[in-house]
Design a protein around this motif. Sequence first.
Motif, PDB file in Angstrom:
ATOM      1  N   VAL A 145       0.869  -1.181   0.000  1.00  0.00           N
ATOM      2  CA  VAL A 145       0.000   0.000   0.000  1.00  0.00           C
ATOM      3  C   VAL A 145       0.904   1.228   0.000  1.00  0.00           C
ATOM      4  O   VAL A 145       1.971   1.224   0.610  1.00  0.00           O
ATOM      5  N   SER A 158      -3.007   0.416  -3.863  1.00  0.00           N
ATOM      6  CA  SER A 158      -2.537  -0.943  -3.566  1.00  0.00           C
ATOM      7  C   SER A 158      -2.439  -1.730  -4.855  1.00  0.00           C
ATOM      8  O   SER A 158      -2.999  -1.330  -5.882  1.00  0.00           O
ATOM      9  N   ASP A 163      -3.627  -7.593  -1.148  1.00  0.00           N
ATOM     10  CA  ASP A 163      -3.297  -6.409  -0.353  1.00  0.00           C
ATOM     11  C   ASP A 163      -4.531  -5.747   0.263  1.00  0.00           C
ATOM     12  O   ASP A 163      -4.415  -4.692   0.886  1.00  0.00           O
ATOM     13  N   PHE A 167      -4.899  -2.248   2.328  1.00  0.00           N
ATOM     14  CA  PHE A 167      -5.535  -1.181   1.551  1.00  0.00           C
ATOM     15  C   PHE A 167      -6.717  -0.590   2.312  1.00  0.00           C
ATOM     16  O   PHE A 167      -6.818   0.630   2.461  1.00  0.00           O
TER      17      PHE A 167
END
Length: 180
Positions: A145, A158, A163, A167
Amino acid sequence: MRIAFLAAPEGVEQVELTEPRKAAQDAGHETVLVSTKSGEIQAFDHLDKADTFPVDEVVGDTSADSFDALVLPGGVANPDFLRMDEKAVSFVRDFFEQGRPVAAICHAPWTLVEADVVRGRVLTSWPSLRTDIRNAGGTWVDEQVKICENGPNKLVTSRKPADLKAFCQAFLDVFAQKAG
């Protein structure tokens, strides 16, 4: 806080829409699904059709002024469709011009490139966007991020669905700063 989630009628990566939207709702925010057409959007699980979601507002009938922040979910087709729609591109650009925070994941920065808002910014994305971001004047980094504060607003980006936890936490923290 009222948060716009912008998605094309077809092609959004479902998990990149549903997880951030649920995280925002769980944090007490109002989420609004904005699209280029009324009705429903068709989400995807990579290349396979997934669920449909009702559109709350049409991008041509609303404005960035109606929202405190913007989330751009990915999917390969979603940002490609959005960047071909001038009203959607203008809607995104307005968040930057008004200094409102924006979050984008995976392929979503393609819409940011089209809106000409990545120049001087540091961001991450799905790796295949690296050259597009650089060509648009941005700096691409390979990080889970990235929060960029260069410019009139904060931009949270992101790389991919893996992720999402980071995020969601990052954009919720940034959006809370804006609200506070």
